[in-house]
Design a protein around this motif. Structure first.
Motif, PDB file in Angstrom:
ATOM      1  N   LYS B  88      10.182 -36.308  22.628  1.00  0.00           N
ATOM      2  CA  LYS B  88      11.593 -35.334  22.039  1.00  0.00           C
ATOM      3  C   LYS B  88      12.597 -36.352  22.134  1.00  0.00           C
ATOM      4  O   LYS B  88      13.472 -36.338  21.147  1.00  0.00           O
ATOM      5  CB  LYS B  88      11.485 -34.284  23.004  1.00  0.00           C
ATOM      6  CG  LYS B  88      12.396 -33.323  22.341  1.00  0.00           C
ATOM      7  CD  LYS B  88      12.070 -31.903  22.881  1.00  0.00           C
ATOM      8  CE  LYS B  88      12.998 -30.974  21.998  1.00  0.00           C
ATOM      9  NZ  LYS B  88      12.730 -29.750  22.826  1.00  0.00           N
ATOM     10  N   GLU B  89      12.667 -37.079  23.263  1.00  0.00           N
ATOM     11  CA  GLU B  89      13.741 -38.006  23.256  1.00  0.00           C
ATOM     12  C   GLU B  89      13.879 -38.988  22.150  1.00  0.00           C
ATOM     13  O   GLU B  89      15.038 -39.274  21.536  1.00  0.00           O
ATOM     14  CB  GLU B  89      13.664 -38.968  24.681  1.00  0.00           C
ATOM     15  CG  GLU B  89      14.842 -39.700  24.723  1.00  0.00           C
ATOM     16  CD  GLU B  89      14.441 -40.780  26.202  1.00  0.00           C
ATOM     17  OE1 GLU B  89      13.708 -40.486  27.055  1.00  0.00           O
ATOM     18  OE2 GLU B  89      15.024 -41.713  26.092  1.00  0.00           O
ATOM     19  N   THR B  92      15.049 -37.404  19.155  1.00  0.00           N
ATOM     20  CA  THR B  92      16.452 -37.130  19.103  1.00  0.00           C
ATOM     21  C   THR B  92      17.237 -38.549  18.672  1.00  0.00           C
ATOM     22  O   THR B  92      18.357 -38.345  17.777  1.00  0.00           O
ATOM     23  CB  THR B  92      16.980 -36.667  20.487  1.00  0.00           C
ATOM     24  OG1 THR B  92      16.331 -35.569  20.810  1.00  0.00           O
ATOM     25  CG2 THR B  92      18.311 -36.233  20.328  1.00  0.00           C
ATOM     26  N   TYR B  93      16.537 -39.430  18.967  1.00  0.00           N
ATOM     27  CA  TYR B  93      17.385 -40.911  18.660  1.00  0.00           C
ATOM     28  C   TYR B  93      17.006 -40.981  17.051  1.00  0.00           C
ATOM     29  O   TYR B  93      18.070 -41.087  16.475  1.00  0.00           O
ATOM     30  CB  TYR B  93      16.668 -41.818  19.144  1.00  0.00           C
ATOM     31  CG  TYR B  93      16.862 -42.289  20.716  1.00  0.00           C
ATOM     32  CD1 TYR B  93      17.823 -41.805  21.174  1.00  0.00           C
ATOM     33  CD2 TYR B  93      15.784 -42.601  21.510  1.00  0.00           C
ATOM     34  CE1 TYR B  93      18.089 -42.092  22.620  1.00  0.00           C
ATOM     35  CE2 TYR B  93      15.704 -43.072  22.925  1.00  0.00           C
ATOM     36  CZ  TYR B  93      17.008 -42.588  23.337  1.00  0.00           C
ATOM     37  OH  TYR B  93      17.058 -42.958  24.796  1.00  0.00           O
ATOM     38  N   LEU B  94      16.276 -40.711  16.704  1.00  0.00           N
ATOM     39  CA  LEU B  94      15.959 -40.680  15.187  1.00  0.00           C
ATOM     40  C   LEU B  94      16.850 -39.627  14.398  1.00  0.00           C
ATOM     41  O   LEU B  94      17.563 -40.004  13.328  1.00  0.00           O
ATOM     42  CB  LEU B  94      14.554 -40.110  14.812  1.00  0.00           C
ATOM     43  CG  LEU B  94      13.427 -41.442  15.010  1.00  0.00           C
ATOM     44  CD1 LEU B  94      12.027 -40.981  14.630  1.00  0.00           C
ATOM     45  CD2 LEU B  94      13.878 -42.624  14.028  1.00  0.00           C
ATOM     46  N   ILE B  95      16.956 -38.360  14.928  1.00  0.00           N
ATOM     47  CA  ILE B  95      17.729 -37.505  14.187  1.00  0.00           C
ATOM     48  C   ILE B  95      19.202 -37.851  14.182  1.00  0.00           C
ATOM     49  O   ILE B  95      19.960 -37.399  13.444  1.00  0.00           O
ATOM     50  CB  ILE B  95      17.344 -35.966  14.596  1.00  0.00           C
ATOM     51  CG1 ILE B  95      17.723 -35.257  13.588  1.00  0.00           C
ATOM     52  CG2 ILE B  95      18.051 -35.623  15.799  1.00  0.00           C
ATOM     53  CD1 ILE B  95      16.654 -34.131  13.191  1.00  0.00           C
ATOM     54  N   LEU B  96      19.475 -38.643  15.191  1.00  0.00           N
ATOM     55  CA  LEU B  96      20.906 -39.003  15.385  1.00  0.00           C
ATOM     56  C   LEU B  96      21.332 -40.191  14.328  1.00  0.00           C
ATOM     57  O   LEU B  96      22.108 -40.759  14.482  1.00  0.00           O
ATOM     58  CB  LEU B  96      21.296 -39.279  16.738  1.00  0.00           C
ATOM     59  CG  LEU B  96      21.326 -38.274  17.747  1.00  0.00           C
ATOM     60  CD1 LEU B  96      21.905 -38.545  19.154  1.00  0.00           C
ATOM     61  CD2 LEU B  96      22.770 -37.318  17.376  1.00  0.00           C
ATOM     62  N   GLY B  97      20.072 -40.867  13.627  1.00  0.00           N
ATOM     63  CA  GLY B  97      20.489 -41.754  12.919  1.00  0.00           C
ATOM     64  C   GLY B  97      20.042 -42.904  13.337  1.00  0.00           C
ATOM     65  O   GLY B  97      20.371 -44.146  12.736  1.00  0.00           O
ATOM     66  N   ILE B  98      19.518 -43.295  14.698  1.00  0.00           N
ATOM     67  CA  ILE B  98      19.070 -44.504  15.129  1.00  0.00           C
ATOM     68  C   ILE B  98      17.835 -44.710  14.318  1.00  0.00           C
ATOM     69  O   ILE B  98      16.927 -43.979  14.178  1.00  0.00           O
ATOM     70  CB  ILE B  98      19.013 -44.569  16.536  1.00  0.00           C
ATOM     71  CG1 ILE B  98      20.268 -43.960  17.279  1.00  0.00           C
ATOM     72  CG2 ILE B  98      18.328 -45.826  17.208  1.00  0.00           C
ATOM     73  CD1 ILE B  98      20.141 -43.886  18.712  1.00  0.00           C
ATOM     74  N   ILE B 183       9.418 -38.075  12.353  1.00  0.00           N
ATOM     75  CA  ILE B 183      10.307 -37.331  13.270  1.00  0.00           C
ATOM     76  C   ILE B 183       9.706 -35.917  13.618  1.00  0.00           C
ATOM     77  O   ILE B 183       9.864 -35.568  14.684  1.00  0.00           O
ATOM     78  CB  ILE B 183      11.730 -37.083  12.538  1.00  0.00           C
ATOM     79  CG1 ILE B 183      12.421 -38.319  12.031  1.00  0.00           C
ATOM     80  CG2 ILE B 183      12.932 -36.322  13.476  1.00  0.00           C
ATOM     81  CD1 ILE B 183      13.682 -37.973  11.226  1.00  0.00           C
ATOM     82  N   LEU B 187       9.323 -34.360  17.360  1.00  0.00           N
ATOM     83  CA  LEU B 187      10.239 -33.198  17.817  1.00  0.00           C
ATOM     84  C   LEU B 187       9.389 -32.020  18.327  1.00  0.00           C
ATOM     85  O   LEU B 187       9.616 -31.362  19.209  1.00  0.00           O
ATOM     86  CB  LEU B 187      11.356 -32.834  16.798  1.00  0.00           C
ATOM     87  CG  LEU B 187      12.556 -33.624  16.625  1.00  0.00           C
ATOM     88  CD1 LEU B 187      13.316 -33.346  15.437  1.00  0.00           C
ATOM     89  CD2 LEU B 187      13.149 -33.464  17.866  1.00  0.00           C
TER      90      LEU B 187
END
Lengths: 255, 658
Positions: B88-89, B92-98, B183, B187
């Motif tokens: 999940k962590e 989250t990185y992926l969804i924040l655009g990393i 992603i 998630l």
């Protein structure tokens, strides 16, 4: 008004050829800049699937999704990453904050990736934090603050890049009614004060009564659409309940 | 940007350290052992201990390679596990655009940091271990002082090479896993139901199928060790080994279902105490990690078999020493004059006991002529005879009971190998070359040693009067000394007895061949101990690594469950189950979890040592010695394993109580 989001003939099918679930079955709608829109529907109506397709987490089977005139269904992985970072903000039901970072660092994460000036980042965080009432907890870690505060921190994180569109998936789902109300008022502030365009998925009529327009989904299609217009929040709430009654299904009516 | 990524990685590592203490300890220990053994096997003084130690270096390279593979398995497993836990962590990185490659970098960095931490720590610990090993060797080889272990560059290099090799593979698999990520999966991974990998129907029949396969494997294996002298076929042993592996995986994959069916079938059992809760929790656990469980079971099987094999070897060597060198020095020769030999011995040793006797030849060859089996012939053509009084004197020196014979009776003293044939032989009455006729009393192996009959595997014992007029054969000198003999004495005596096969060098004597008419215990021990040391080192080292890896994986799994399924216990608590009962349930559950991969290996290892004992028993003290070995090894295994169990139990309890 310019369209921030434009969805055309979007279909999403799951499963093998013999047992196909049509989660989204041809959806068309658009959202204008500065709107606060909710998508409602009972469980299994396709709300989350739709949101996933818009947020680039999931893919569509057919159709196109335009965000700020970019067709996201045609982008590759790296383009999508950049796109998510600059154009989209996310708020989740269970916050998705990183527990190894402080609240401030959580908010700053995407800006730092964007190579922005640290002083500017700090200034912007302060601005947003004051607006959302979390300036006192910036140095704390997520496990040290309440659920409502965590969700407002998630809102701040979504806002920091001034994204074209903020997507919220059941943002009040894990909150009590008082925190829910505070969060929704925060979101109104984000929408009106900071001019953010917000698309929220919810099954809760109370939450939905805060927005300006609601789309109702049923069986993967748009079933109805209502606007708040000049109505009071109470009148709008009553109207939502009427539509939900018409819609049937297991919707939380009372809050 | 990089600054924050690094910061994140370091913070994550710090957090991981708390969660993965047991894993870190195991990896550090494994690296430490790797380093220690590299140090020891490369130390010049160790190589100089005995000729055979040259092989030690080669063996260690092969063994280290196997250990590297196993560590690789552990680290890869753990990194996969950490990854799942933090899906999940990462989502989250992926969804924040990393970008994905940045996340891969982050996770790679974390894994490397953990690895480097363990690796660096392994140098001081490994050095300490190497000194311990040196101490152990000092005792084994009875050296006057500790062997100095230098910090050789070669050892550093070998350890570093292993580290690189391990992380090359681990990071390769890690990157491959990362590449496939979506992603959505990240998630929602937590919300996914855990699915059983094999359909129930197959599982049910599979259990019996696997069990039969196991039995078949045993029968095939056992058949190869039917009796001494029959060369076991390597192909069949490999086939049975293959069947055994299939059976191990099969049983692990299917046993959970079988158990559930068994427990839940009867209502009495189902609703008794916490059976239902434990069975369900346990079977869901096993089903989702059945393949890993299979691998652990396999590792434990290998461990137990390796330990048993090492014990059998050790027992065999010890018995060989007893059989070949019951006294410090035995010299056999034609002449009566031992003066020069005495001279050599007395130079450095004080003689405590000495005995001189003669044996006789019986040209009638009553026994020799009746021997059928070629491998029992020996290289001598004529029956050997010893006087009863001489034999009793020899037995007395070995602190053994004397033998009794009536007038006109004889007994045969023989090696275990030949005893069966002699027992079947029709030799109730023999007539010696001097026309004296004797009746058979018994055939014994107790107290027999190879130089007693010198060239045959048996000797005929007769009353003293019966050797009258028989030609004498060899003179034997038996000596016990106060000091323990060594290889040097053997060289000097060999040079004295047969100067032509031995060459003198600047450093002293250099033995070219072992003399069959000279036995020096110190020399025998030195030769055998070299072998023994290599064998035991290798077996114990591998056993330790295997047990640790198995223990670590079980511990990591259980401890993460403690966090993941905390709510299960909260529910139990809310339902009114008392705290101490919850603890009991946890204990039972963990015990079951830790015992599960051990039971089948215990059965397998027992049957294999049982089969192998048929070959080894002639070289072991008694026919049931193997059982003692089996128990001791099992005990040793359980001690190490139990430490992991305890660590897990207390960790689990802490997690639940929080």
């Amino acid at each position: 008004m310019e369209n921030i989001l434009k969805i055309e003939h979007v279909k999403k099918y799951y499963g093998e050829s013999s047992v196909i679930t049509k989660a989204l079955n041809g959806i068309n709608f658009s959202i204008e800049k500065g709107e606060f829109v909710a998508i409602m529907g009972s469980s299994g109506s396709g709300k989350t699937t739709l949101l996933n397709c818009i947020s680039t987490i999931g893919t569509v089977t057919s159709g196109t999704v335009f965000i700020n005139d970019f067709d996201i269904t045609k982008m590759n992985e790296n383009e999508l990453s950049d796109f998510r970072r600059t154009e989209l903000g996310f708020i989740f039901q269970d916050f998705n904050l990183l527990d190894t970072l402080t609240i401030e660092e959580n908010i700053a994460l995407s800006s730092i990736i964007n190579h922005q000036n640290p002083n500017e980042i700090e200034k912007r965080i302060q601005e947003i934090a004051i607006q959302l009432g979390i300036e006192g907890i910036l140095k704390k870690f997520p496990y040290e603050v309440s659920g409502g505060q965590k969700q407002r921190c998630a809102c701040a994180r979504a806002l920091i890049q001034s994204p074209k569109l903020i997507l919220a998936d059941e943002p009040t789902g894990a909150l009590d009614s008082k925190s829910s109300r505070m969060l929704l008022e925060t979101m109104i502030k984000m929408n009106q004060g900071l001019k953010a365009t917000i698309l929220m998925v919810t099954h809760d009529a109370f939450s939905a009564s805060f927005v300006s327009r609601i789309l109702f989904l049923k069986d993967g299609k748009i079933f109805n659409e209502i606007r708040k217009g000049e109505k009071t929040r109470k009148e709008f709430f009553e109207e939502i309940l009427d539509v939900l009654n018409l819609l049937g299904g297991d919707v939380d009516l009372v809050k | 940007m990089l600054i924050l990524l690094n910061k994140l990685a370091i913070r994550n590592v710090k957090r991981s350290m708390k969660d993965y203490v047991i894993y870190l300890i195991t990896v550090t220990l494994a690296f430490s052992f790797l380093f220690a053994l590299n140090l020891v096997s490369n130390a010049k003084e160790v190589l100089a201990l005995s000729n055979i130690m040259e092989n030690f270096k080669m063996v260690m390279i092969v063994v280290n390679f196997i250990v590297v593979l196993i560590i690789c398995f552990l680290i890869n497993y753990t990194s996969k596990f950490m990854f799942q836990k933090r899906s999940k962590e990462f989502g989250t990185y992926l969804i924040l655009g990393i970008k994905k490659n940045q996340i891969t970098k982050l996770f790679t960095l974390e894994n490397l940091l953990l690895g480097v931490f363990s690796f660096l720590l392994s140098f001081p610990i490994g050095y300490f271990f190497s000194m311990l090993l040196s101490f152990i060797m000092m005792n084994i080889f009875e050296l006057p002082a500790l062997i100095k272990i230098n910090l050789s560059m070669e050892a550093f290099f070998l350890s570093f090479l292993s580290f690189l090799l391990i992380y090359f593979f681990v990071l390769f698999f890690l990157r491959k896993r990362m590449k496939k990520l979506k992603i959505y999966d990240l998630l929602y991974l937590e919300k996914k139901n855990e699915t059983a990998k094999i359909p129930t129907k197959i599982r049910h029949y599979g259990f019996f199928l696997s069990l039969s396969l196991g039995i078949l494997a045993f029968l095939l294996f056992d058949n190869q060790f039917k009796s001494i002298g029959v060369e076991p076929s390597m192909t069949i042993i490999l086939i049975s080994f293959f069947f055994m592996i299939l059976s191990i995986y099969g049983i692990t994959l299917t046993l959970a279902d079988f158990l559930v069916k068994f427990v839940l079938k009867s209502k009495n059992r189902k609703y008794k105490k916490d059976y239902l809760f434990i069975t369900r929790t346990f079977s869901s656990k096993i089903k989702t990690m059945s393949f890993t469980m299979g691998t652990l079971t396999f590792l434990i099987t290998l461990t137990l078999i390796a330990l048993n094999l090492s014990s059998l070897m050790k027992g065999m060597f010890e018995y060989q020493i007893k059989r070949n060198a019951p006294y410090e020095i035995i010299i056999s020769k034609k002449g009566m004059d031992f003066a020069e030999e005495f001279q050599i011995i007395k130079e450095n040793y004080s003689i405590t006991e000495q005995f001189h006797y003669q044996d006789y030849q019986d040209t009638n060859n009553n026994i020799r002529n009746k021997i059928q089996k070629e491998e029992h012939f020996g290289w001598k053509e004529i029956d050997n005879i010893i006087k009863l009084s001489d034999l009793n004197q020899l037995l007395l020196l070995q602190q053994k009971e004397p033998m009794y014979l009536n007038e006109f009776e004889f007994s045969i003293l023989c090696s275990k190998e030949i005893r069966k044939e002699l027992n079947q032989m029709d030799v109730n009455q023999i007539t010696l070359a001097n026309q004296i006729t004797l009746q058979k009393k018994e055939i014994k192996s107790d107290g027999y040693y190879s130089n007693l009959s010198f060239g045959l595997s048996y000797i005929i014992v007769v009353p003293d009067e019966a050797v009258k007029d028989l030609p004498s054969n060899l003179n034997h000198l038996i000596i016990n000394t106060k000091e323990k003999t060594n290889e040097n004495l053997a060289s000097e005596l060999s040079f004295q007895l047969a100067p032509d096969i031995c060459k003198k060098t600047d450093k002293g004597y250099d033995i070219c061949y072992y003399l069959s008419n000279l036995v020096v215990r110190g020399q025998k021990i030195a030769t055998n101990k070299g072998m023994l040391t290599i064998c035991s080192f290798v077996c114990f080292y591998m056993a330790f690594i295997f047990i640790s890896v198995a223990g670590t994986i079980l511990a990591i799994q259980s401890l993460s469950d403690a966090t993941k399924y905390k709510y299960r216990y909260t529910v139990l608590k809310k339902l009114g189950v008392r705290k101490e009962n919850i603890r009991k349930t946890i204990l039972k559950q963990l015990l079951l979890f830790f015992l599960f991969p051990v039971i089948y290996p215990i059965i397998i290892s027992f049957f294999t040592i049982f089969s192998m004992n048929r070959i080894f028993q002639i070289s072991l003290e008694t026919n049931t010695t193997y059982f003692t070995y089996f128990i001791i090894n099992l005990f040793l295994f359980i001690i190490i394993y139990f430490i992991y169990f305890l660590a897990t139990y207390f960790g689990y309890k802490k997690n639940i109580d929080e």
